[in-house]
Scaffold this motif. Sequence first.
Motif, PDB file in Angstrom:
ATOM      1  N   TYR A   1       0.832  -1.207   0.000  1.00 27.16           N
ATOM      2  CA  TYR A   1       0.000   0.000   0.000  1.00 27.16           C
ATOM      3  C   TYR A   1       0.868   1.260   0.000  1.00 27.16           C
ATOM      4  CZ  TYR A   1      -3.108   3.605   1.922  1.00 27.16           C
ATOM      5  OH  TYR A   1      -3.812   4.757   2.143  1.00 27.16           O
TER       6      TYR A   1
ATOM      7  N   VAL B   1       1.014   4.204  -2.844  1.00 29.34           N
ATOM      8  CA  VAL B   1       0.813   5.618  -2.534  1.00 29.34           C
ATOM      9  C   VAL B   1       1.994   6.446  -3.014  1.00 29.34           C
ATOM     10  CG1 VAL B   1       0.643   7.280  -0.643  1.00 29.34           C
ATOM     11  CG2 VAL B   1      -0.725   5.202  -0.592  1.00 29.34           C
TER      12      VAL B   1
ATOM     13  N   GLY C   1      -8.281   7.258  11.904  1.00 29.23           N
ATOM     14  CA  GLY C   1      -8.257   6.075  11.049  1.00 29.23           C
ATOM     15  C   GLY C   1      -7.978   4.808  11.840  1.00 29.23           C
TER      16      GLY C   1
ATOM     17  N   PRO D   1     -13.231   0.731   3.901  1.00 31.92           N
ATOM     18  CA  PRO D   1     -11.989   1.398   3.493  1.00 31.92           C
ATOM     19  C   PRO D   1     -12.192   2.425   2.388  1.00 31.92           C
ATOM     20  CG  PRO D   1     -11.989  -0.898   2.783  1.00 31.92           C
ATOM     21  CD  PRO D   1     -13.156  -0.730   3.694  1.00 31.92           C
TER      22      PRO D   1
ATOM     23  N   GLY E   1     -10.880   6.068   2.976  1.00 27.08           N
ATOM     24  CA  GLY E   1      -9.856   6.541   2.051  1.00 27.08           C
ATOM     25  C   GLY E   1     -10.253   7.800   1.307  1.00 27.08           C
TER      26      GLY E   1
ATOM     27  N   VAL F   1      -5.255   9.154   2.250  1.00 28.49           N
ATOM     28  CA  VAL F   1      -4.436   7.938   2.304  1.00 28.49           C
ATOM     29  C   VAL F   1      -3.715   7.783   3.633  1.00 28.49           C
ATOM     30  CG1 VAL F   1      -4.120   7.723  -0.189  1.00 28.49           C
ATOM     31  CG2 VAL F   1      -2.551   9.153   1.135  1.00 28.49           C
TER      32      VAL F   1
ATOM     33  N   LEU G   1      -6.198   6.385   5.984  1.00 29.09           N
ATOM     34  CA  LEU G   1      -6.491   5.027   5.530  1.00 29.09           C
ATOM     35  C   LEU G   1      -5.389   4.068   5.974  1.00 29.09           C
ATOM     36  CD1 LEU G   1      -8.264   3.060   4.021  1.00 29.09           C
ATOM     37  CD2 LEU G   1      -7.204   3.784   1.870  1.00 29.09           C
TER      38      LEU G   1
ATOM     39  N   SER H   1      -7.865  -1.188  -0.150  1.00 29.86           N
ATOM     40  CA  SER H   1      -7.065   0.027   0.061  1.00 29.86           C
ATOM     41  C   SER H   1      -5.944   0.130  -0.952  1.00 29.86           C
ATOM     42  CB  SER H   1      -6.497   0.029   1.488  1.00 29.86           C
ATOM     43  OG  SER H   1      -7.519  -0.060   2.450  1.00 29.86           O
TER      44      SER H   1
ATOM     45  N   ALA I   1      -5.869   3.295  -3.645  1.00 22.21           N
ATOM     46  CA  ALA I   1      -4.905   4.329  -3.239  1.00 22.21           C
ATOM     47  C   ALA I   1      -4.560   5.305  -4.365  1.00 22.21           C
ATOM     48  CB  ALA I   1      -3.640   3.681  -2.673  1.00 22.21           C
TER      49      ALA I   1
ATOM     50  N   VAL J   1      -7.442   7.726  -4.849  1.00 27.28           N
ATOM     51  CA  VAL J   1      -7.553   8.672  -3.729  1.00 27.28           C
ATOM     52  C   VAL J   1      -6.533   9.800  -3.890  1.00 27.28           C
ATOM     53  CG1 VAL J   1      -7.269   8.961  -1.237  1.00 27.28           C
ATOM     54  CG2 VAL J   1      -8.466   6.954  -2.133  1.00 27.28           C
TER      55      VAL J   1
END
Length: 770
Positions: free
Chosen positions: A504, A508, A543, A618, A622, A627, A630, A707, A711, A714
């Motif tokens: 993840y 991101v 979160g 999520p 998110g 993020v 999240l 997620s 990502a 988002v």
Amino acid sequence: MLELGTTSLTIVSVIAVIAIVALVVAVLLRRQVLAADAGSPKMQEIAGAIEEGAQAYLRRQFRTLGVFAVVVFALLFLLPADLSVRIGRAVAFLFGAGFSAAIGYLGMSLAVRANVRVAAASEKPGGRAFGARIAFRSGGVVGMCVVGLGLLGAAGVVLVFRGDAPAVLEGFGFGAALLAMFMRVGGGIFTKAADVGADLVGKVEQGIPEDDPRNAATIADNVGDNVGDCAGMAADLFESYAVVLVASLILGTTALGEQGLVLPLLMTAIGAVVAGLGVVITRVRGSESGLTAINRGFYISAVAGVVLAAVVAVTYLPSSFADIEGVSADLADHTGNPQLIVVAAVVVGVALAGVILWLTGYFTGTESFPTRNVAATSRTGAATVVLSGIGVGFSSAVYTAGIIAAAICGVFLIAGGSVWLALFLVALAGCGLLTTVGVIVAMDTFGPISDNAQGVAEMSGEVGEEGAKVLTDLDAVGNTTKAVTKGIAIATAVLAATALFGSYADAVSSALEEVGAAGAQAADDVVAAMVAYDIISPITLVGVILGGATVFLFSGLAIDAVTRAAGAIVFEVRRQFREMPGIMTGKDRPDYARVVDICTKDSLRELATPGLLAAFAPIAVGFGLGVGPLAGFLAGTIGAGVLMAVFLANSGGAWDNAKKIVEDGHYGGKGSEAHEATVIGDTVGDPFKDTAGPAINPLIKVMNLVSLLIAPAVIQLSVPEDVNHGIRIAIALVAAGIAGFAVLTARRRGGRVDIDGGADERESLASESA
């Protein structure tokens, strides 16, 4: 895009062949199981009714889940990526879901044919050894299929998509995890609704034995063992296998380039060899316990896996990170030996499985102090049984979580402080643990098969005292192996989730680079807070809190669903005893099909709510918070999830085996007040250990994969433009609305139960559920 050389493609092709060989071995083992004596016509009739009910349930479940699969397939096209990746990811999702469903169906279909063979074997000379062999090899068939289909899917994607394989495999893992979660929840609701209903009315109210053919819920109870434990757990372990592979391929490519993509496939391919070895060498010798033989087979297989992993690491990897082509810049100067580091990570994973096996066995085994203490509390009533079982669950959760945390810390130390290498090694530790997945699946399937065998024997009345003793022993062993494999599955889920956490972060980081997030942060302080990972940030802590809360809400929904479905079964079984008094004398035959039908409809209706919560929570966090929060959400989910899952699984396992201890003649034996108290404890533990607890494993991975998939979107919608903010907030509100509506609908269903109502209201509830 990463390019794969000829050598790598050749290795992956060989791995695909190994996968096919594993599937061929599964076919041969299946023939061996089905060649055994299928018992008397009466036994076959009962086993046939169980098989018919299980087949009908899974067919209806797959039709229901097909709708979800089509919707998710379409939604995957909306996520940002190259067109080829979007198409590949969506198609891979269908393959992952299809393989998960196929594994679950196979686990069920063979188990319902093996149970009667184990029952028949109990009457033969050496019945304990022969029966244990049939049950374990039936699980071995499913284990080989887990390894074979998992490897075949991953290797196939790598061969077709080459460097884009990690992104495409996100869809494969998501499909496997989503189907496994639905099968875990639906099967768990079915099996525990029937089990609770059968126990409360049959054992407590009517005073008849478990699996007595006069109880209308007995067939449904045995059906539930197969659709919940066999189908559900097989799908669960398959998705663990797939998700660990996905995470390790993503992180391996980031850390080590081409060799990091191939190495996890090599490590998991070892599992095919280990699975075959474990199935062959697991044999009961003389009068020894079946658990002793199974543990011996597991530990020998684990050692073999470590040795083979060491050979692969030394052969495939160079002795210096600098000599690895495509290694990341921060690892090029790493002074460690990659061969030794990789082997050490695999050893940590295998050792973790062994320690969890021992620890879970200690807290739930019939010979251990915690479970015997729970049985002893039955002398003072059901309340103390429940309290002592809860205490066992809480204590064991701390020890198990501590062991898992220690393993992750050990991997971090092995990595020498490199976070990215540590995350990759966590994934490899998961691969190491899953080198034994074939044996783990066999251990788990052993439980419901032996349980069903005892049910078939009792309902047929054609197994003598000695055979009944053999089946009781095998059932007790099966209770422990089921609890042990749940513990190992939880450990696998945590390792996979930790590795996905790293994946993840990688997603991101890549998305931030693409949209130029540095400029976005400078223009909008709110965006800066949304994309930050600071744990001291209040929004990130929000979160974390929401992630932990989601685990509690999910568990509550699952247990509430069992409560509602079990209530309908209790009313229906009571109605049959009341309206057909000839049932107790054997004059009237109970309406088994009616109970199976109620369980089927209720479980399929109830499984949607937890599934929608897992998929949309999520998304709401998110797109609504960013993020950074999240990431906190995922951390809260992992932390609360591991503790909750272990607590629920081990409490339930201790209550179940405490009941077995009393039924073996301690503290008054069957029919005593102590027995009634342990039945109540076991009834409380049923949805703990077989519905809510096991479903948390795929829940954690589903939310991590969702997620990971969202990502980039988002990040793109976090750029400070009014139109983007509007879209982002709209998506968050819609997702929150869907999850909230599902939860409120479930609560309204629960509100229909009138605890003060009379017989008419109870009958009405039973009709309404049907």
